[in-house]
Design a protein around this motif. Structure first.
Motif: not given
Length: 192
Positions: A124-138
C-alpha cells in the motif's frame, strides 16, 4: 504465449566470473488478467521486497547473495515472471534449490498474519508513493493506458491488496510457483 515455452536448464561457464548470475523464469499472466493483481501480492511476499521469503532464505539465513528479487515483464498479451540474483560461484545450485524449496513451502504453509500485514503495508505504501506527484502519476497512467485501463485499475489494485488472504497466497503459489514450470539460467564460473 506459453505454448512456445518449454522449461529448460541453461548453463554457461564464464571462468573469470566473480559471481554467478541465476535467473528462474516462466510465462505469467497478461497485464489485464483478473488474477494479475492478486498475483502481484503473492509475488511480493515471495520475492519482491526486503522481507520476502527469498530474501529471508538466500540472504539472511544462508548468505548466498546480497539480494534477490522478482518481477513480471509485460509484452503485449504475454508476460514473463522472473526471479534473479547474483550469488557466490560455489552456491549457485544451492541458491536455485533454495528458491524451489521456498516455492514448495509457500504452496503448503500459509503465511502468518504478521507476514500478511507486513506485505500489505509495504504494498500500500509503495502504491501510494508510485502516484505521488504529477510525473509519477503520468508514468503509471501511461502504462494503464497502454493496456486499456485507467485510474480505476489503481483502485482495484489497492482493493486486491487489502482483501488478499493467506489461503489465496497458497493457492496462487500452487498455480504459478511449480518448480518444473521454470526455465533456469545460470551464467558464471562453474564450480565442481
Amino acid at each position: 504465449g506459453s505454448r512456445f515455452f518449454h522449461p529448460q536448464r541453461i548453463v554457461e561457464n564464464w571462468p573469470q566470473s566473480l559471481q554467478t548470475s541465476i535467473m528462474l523464469c516462466r510465462p505469467s499472466l497478461p497485464y489485464t488478467a483478473p488474477e494479475t493483481l492478486d498475483f502481484r501480492f503473492m509475488q511480493t511476499l515471495f520475492c519482491n521486497y526486503f522481507g520476502s521469503r527469498l530474501m529471508q532464505n538466500l540472504r539472511e539465513k544462508n548468505g548466498y547473495t546480497y539480494g534477490i528479487g522478482g518481477s513480471v515483464a509485460y509484452c503485449g498479451k504475454d508476460s514473463i515472471f522472473y526471479i534473479s540474483s547474483e550469488v557466490n560461484n560455489d552456491k549457485a545450485d544451492a541458491a536455485i534449490e533454495a528458491c524451489f524449496d521456498e516455492m514448495r513451502r509457500l504452496q503448503t504453509e500459509k503465511p502468518s498474519d504478521e507476514e500478511m500485514v507486513m506485505v500489505r503495508n509495504y504494498m500500500l505504501g509503495s502504491a501510494l508513493r508510485s502516484i505521488d506527484g504529477t510525473v509519477s502519476y503520468m508514468l503509471n497512467y501511461s502504462q494503464w493506458d497502454d493496456f486499456g485501463k485507467d485510474e480505476n485499475w489503481f483502485y482495484q489494485y489497492l482493493s486486491a491488496i487489502k482483501k488478499m488472504s493467506a489461503q489465496q497466497v497458497c493457492e496462487l503459489a500452487v498455480k504459478y510457483l511449480q518448480p518444473d514450470a521454470f526455465t533456469v539460467i545460470e551464467v558464471g564460473k562453474l564450480v565442481d
